[in-house]
Design an enzyme around this catalytic site. Structure first.
Site, PDB file in Angstrom:
ATOM      1  N   CYS A   1      -5.057  12.763  13.078  1.00  0.00           N
ATOM      2  CA  CYS A   1      -5.662  11.499  12.673  1.00  0.00           C
ATOM      3  C   CYS A   1      -6.090  10.764  13.930  1.00  0.00           C
ATOM      4  O   CYS A   1      -5.973  11.290  15.026  1.00  0.00           O
ATOM      5  CB  CYS A   1      -4.712  10.680  11.821  1.00  0.00           C
TER       6      CYS A   1
ATOM      7  N   ASP B   1       3.772   0.292  12.273  1.00  0.00           N
ATOM      8  CA  ASP B   1       2.584  -0.296  11.648  1.00  0.00           C
ATOM      9  C   ASP B   1       2.360  -1.755  12.067  1.00  0.00           C
ATOM     10  O   ASP B   1       1.380  -2.373  11.648  1.00  0.00           O
ATOM     11  CB  ASP B   1       2.685  -0.201  10.115  1.00  0.00           C
TER      12      ASP B   1
ATOM     13  N   ARG C   1      -9.043  -0.258   3.735  1.00  0.00           N
ATOM     14  CA  ARG C   1      -8.084   0.740   3.253  1.00  0.00           C
ATOM     15  C   ARG C   1      -6.740   0.097   2.947  1.00  0.00           C
ATOM     16  O   ARG C   1      -6.038   0.536   2.034  1.00  0.00           O
ATOM     17  CB  ARG C   1      -7.862   1.829   4.318  1.00  0.00           C
TER      18      ARG C   1
ATOM     19  N   LYS D   1       0.833  -1.211   0.000  1.00  0.00           N
ATOM     20  CA  LYS D   1       0.000   0.000   0.000  1.00  0.00           C
ATOM     21  C   LYS D   1       0.862   1.252   0.000  1.00  0.00           C
ATOM     22  O   LYS D   1       0.690   2.154  -0.824  1.00  0.00           O
ATOM     23  CB  LYS D   1      -0.901  -0.005   1.243  1.00  0.00           C
ATOM     24  N   ASN D   2       1.797   1.318   0.941  1.00  0.00           N
ATOM     25  CA  ASN D   2       2.552   2.564   1.096  1.00  0.00           C
ATOM     26  C   ASN D   2       3.526   2.816  -0.052  1.00  0.00           C
ATOM     27  O   ASN D   2       3.969   3.948  -0.239  1.00  0.00           O
ATOM     28  CB  ASN D   2       3.299   2.572   2.439  1.00  0.00           C
TER      29      ASN D   2
ATOM     30  N   ARG E   1      -0.434  14.664  13.326  1.00  0.00           N
ATOM     31  CA  ARG E   1       0.567  14.166  12.358  1.00  0.00           C
ATOM     32  C   ARG E   1       0.946  15.337  11.469  1.00  0.00           C
ATOM     33  O   ARG E   1       0.365  15.546  10.413  1.00  0.00           O
ATOM     34  CB  ARG E   1       0.002  12.990  11.553  1.00  0.00           C
TER      35      ARG E   1
HETATM   36  C1  UD1 Z   1       4.308   6.625   6.711  1.00  0.00           C
HETATM   37  C2  UD1 Z   1       3.361   5.482   6.449  1.00  0.00           C
HETATM   38  C3  UD1 Z   1       2.685   5.024   7.748  1.00  0.00           C
HETATM   39  C4  UD1 Z   1       3.748   4.707   8.814  1.00  0.00           C
HETATM   40  C5  UD1 Z   1       4.727   5.872   8.965  1.00  0.00           C
HETATM   41  C6  UD1 Z   1       5.889   5.546   9.882  1.00  0.00           C
HETATM   42  C7  UD1 Z   1       2.623   5.963   4.191  1.00  0.00           C
HETATM   43  C8  UD1 Z   1       1.511   6.371   3.291  1.00  0.00           C
HETATM   44  N1  UD1 Z   1       2.345   5.918   5.508  1.00  0.00           N
HETATM   45  O1  UD1 Z   1       3.522   7.711   7.210  1.00  0.00           O
HETATM   46  O2  UD1 Z   1       1.934   3.845   7.448  1.00  0.00           O
HETATM   47  O3  UD1 Z   1       3.101   4.477  10.040  1.00  0.00           O
HETATM   48  O4  UD1 Z   1       5.290   6.231   7.681  1.00  0.00           O
HETATM   49  O5  UD1 Z   1       6.582   4.453   9.407  1.00  0.00           O
HETATM   50  O6  UD1 Z   1       3.706   5.632   3.747  1.00  0.00           O
HETATM   51  N2  UD1 Z   1       6.701  14.065  11.337  1.00  0.00           N
HETATM   52  C9  UD1 Z   1       6.851  15.406  11.690  1.00  0.00           C
HETATM   53  N3  UD1 Z   1       6.686  16.335  10.694  1.00  0.00           N
HETATM   54  C10 UD1 Z   1       6.420  16.017   9.407  1.00  0.00           C
HETATM   55  C11 UD1 Z   1       6.304  14.653   9.057  1.00  0.00           C
HETATM   56  C12 UD1 Z   1       6.445  13.693  10.057  1.00  0.00           C
HETATM   57  O7  UD1 Z   1       7.077  15.731  12.838  1.00  0.00           O
HETATM   58  O8  UD1 Z   1       6.314  16.904   8.562  1.00  0.00           O
HETATM   59  C13 UD1 Z   1       6.865  13.027  12.389  1.00  0.00           C
HETATM   60  C14 UD1 Z   1       5.595  12.225  12.613  1.00  0.00           C
HETATM   61  O9  UD1 Z   1       4.720  12.854  13.516  1.00  0.00           O
HETATM   62  C15 UD1 Z   1       6.155  10.918  13.127  1.00  0.00           C
HETATM   63  C16 UD1 Z   1       7.477  10.785  12.388  1.00  0.00           C
HETATM   64  O10 UD1 Z   1       7.784  12.068  11.892  1.00  0.00           O
HETATM   65  O11 UD1 Z   1       6.413  10.995  14.505  1.00  0.00           O
HETATM   66  C17 UD1 Z   1       7.454   9.810  11.233  1.00  0.00           C
HETATM   67  O12 UD1 Z   1       6.356  10.084  10.390  1.00  0.00           O
HETATM   68  P1  UD1 Z   1       6.433   9.821   8.826  1.00  0.00           P
HETATM   69  O13 UD1 Z   1       7.551   8.892   8.539  1.00  0.00           O
HETATM   70  O14 UD1 Z   1       6.409  11.130   8.127  1.00  0.00           O
HETATM   71  O15 UD1 Z   1       5.059   9.095   8.538  1.00  0.00           O
HETATM   72  P2  UD1 Z   1       4.148   9.182   7.250  1.00  0.00           P
HETATM   73  O16 UD1 Z   1       4.977   9.393   6.038  1.00  0.00           O
HETATM   74  O17 UD1 Z   1       2.998  10.102   7.501  1.00  0.00           O
END
Ligand code: UD1
Length: 420
Positions: free
Chosen positions: A116, A304, A396, A22-23, A121
């Site tokens: 979320c 996850d 999903r 998915k991701n 997030r």
């Molecule tokens: C992706 C995955 C999700 C998984 C997550 C962590 C997809 C579509 N989703 O989510 O399934 O749980 O990686 O492996 O690929 N953060 C910030 N600022 C930002 C972005 C992130 O502070 O702008 C923090 C988040 O709150 C979190 C950490 O960084 O604590 C990691 O998040 P991130 O790797 O960005 O997750 P996603 O890409 O949203």
């Protein structure tokens, strides 16, 4: 809204084919915005999130068709550059259109995703990274409004390793003028797959698979075909299903390297694992040992899989501690697992799981994708009948989960059509 009814206690046994990730799909699909023409993405999973991304890209003028597991994207008609709230609120990964739209069209308007089910997030790292590349970005009435005449390469260090921000900034940097250096880049396999896809499209990226990506911008990219990597979280979930039911399951179409942290924990719990090429077999022990797990960035134990691990540990012979350092509030499954008889205490971002002899069926509520998976796992081993409500969360991210589980011996049925 559908619900699942599970009659627990069946040992799972047999073979399961794991779908595409998915991701990975959710990053590969918007990457197609970076070039004009027709792309084919094979091993695409038939998931609600993929349908949501398709419908978003279609609103921009893309033509998309899923035939079996091959997704065909024709980007020649793209003429809108907006991701409305209606799509982004359904799926946060919609934010992945931001980088490609700015890079190729010089403008984008993308709704802010908001929080979320398990807390805030933020997307600050996406925005800061794109600003460093020269994009002008304003926040207006809940939207990210961005423009740029020509992005230029820059040095970008992420304070936190972020899958989404790395993907978004990388997609923008491939068309920037000059060289971009991203440090503390995410190294999750889905980001590596995205980088490899971009290279097939003509991008110049060094350091793929490491946390330092050097990207030399090019003037133009071209369409490419790509095979989506297998879903390591679906794989981990089915392995946990085998382990929790005392079964023996073979996964087909997997890359065991991608879930080796989960395998190591399953082995510590007493399971026997064997790699057979792109297949993977797991045999559960008679009794599960308690094993602590801490969710961290790749290649560590994935956030996850945290909910599923708590479900497994809830029937282990002893106490374990399951900690999440990525999403510290991601524990909505805990009170639901307690309805089934689990004994879990939450302390900040850690769950202290005291294994019980047995779980018993009850009605429980899905709150998010992986939380729902943990409730299914618990239901598979609980005595009697478990009803899992709001299974749209599962749709999903798990392709035909009840059919795959039934094929290996689970007693699970979907009841459709009413308000559950
Ligand atoms: C992706 C995955 C999700 C998984 C997550 C962590 C997809 C579509 N989703 O989510 O399934 O749980 O990686 O492996 O690929 N953060 C910030 N600022 C930002 C972005 C992130 O502070 O702008 C923090 C988040 O709150 C979190 C950490 O960084 O604590 C990691 O998040 P991130 O790797 O960005 O997750 P996603 O890409 O949203």
């Amino acid at each position: 809204m559908d619900k699942f009814i599970i009659r627990g206690g069946k040992k799972l046994s047999g073979r399961v084919r794991i779908s595409g990730a998915k991701n990975a799909s959710l990053a590969l699909m918007p990457a197609a915005l970076l070039a004009g023409g027709t792309f084919h993405l094979s091993n695409t999973p038939g998931l609600q999130d993929v349908a949501t991304m398709s419908s978003l890209l279609k609103t921009m003028g893309m033509k998309i068709d899923l035939n079996g597991d091959v997704l065909t994207l024709d980007t020649r008609g793209v003429n809108k550059h907006e991701a409305p709230y209606a799509h982004v609120k359904k799926m946060r990964a919609s934010i992945y259109v931001l980088g490609p739209l700015i890079a190729r069209y010089g403008k984008a308007k993308v709704s802010l995703p908001g929080g979320c089910a398990w807390g805030p997030r933020p997307v600050n790292l996406h925005i800061e990274g794109l600003k460093k590349l020269g994009a002008e970005i304003k926040l207006e009435r809940g939207y990210i409004v961005a423009k740029a005449k020509q992005l230029t390469g820059a040095k970008i260090h992420f304070d936190i390793s972020s899958v989404g921000a790395t993907g978004n900034v990388m997609m923008a940097a491939v068309l920037a003028k000059g060289t971009t250096l991203i440090t503390n880049a995410a190294i999750e396999p889905e980001i590596t797959a995205l980088a490899e896809f971009l290279v097939k499209m003509g991008a110049r990226i060094n350091g793929i698979g490491t946390n330092q990506l050097e990207i030399e911008g090019v003037d133009e990219l071209h369409p490419a075909d790509f095979e989506t990597i297998p879903d390591r979280i679906e794989a981990g979930t089915f392995l946990t299903a085998a382990a929790i039911t005392g079964g023996r399951v073979t996964l087909e179409n997997v890359n065991p390297e991608h879930f080796s942290a989960v395998t190591a924990k399953l082995e510590d719990a007493g399971c026997i694992a064997e790699v057979q090429g792109s297949n993977f077999e797991l045999q559960a022990p008679a009794e599960l040992k308690p094993v602590d797990a801490t969710a961290v960035i790749y290649p560590g134990f994935p956030t996850d899989m945290q909910a599923q691990w708590i479900a497994l540990m809830s029937i282990a012979n002893g106490t374990s501690i399951v900690t999440d350092t990525i999403y510290t509030d991601r524990f909505k499954h805990v009170p639901e697992l307690e309805r089934l008889g689990a004994d879990i205490e939450l302390k900040k971002n850690a769950a202290i799981v005291r294994g019980v002899k047995k779980l018993t069926g009850a009605t429980v509520m899905s709150t998010d994708l992986r939380a729902s998976a943990s409730l299914i796992l618990a239901g598979l081993v609980a005595e009697g009948e478990t009803e899992v409500l709001r299974v749209y969360h599962l749709d999903r991210g798990y392709e035909a989960i009840e059919k795959k589980l039934r094929a290996i011996g689970a007693d699970i049925e979907r009841v459709s059509g009413k308000e559950y």
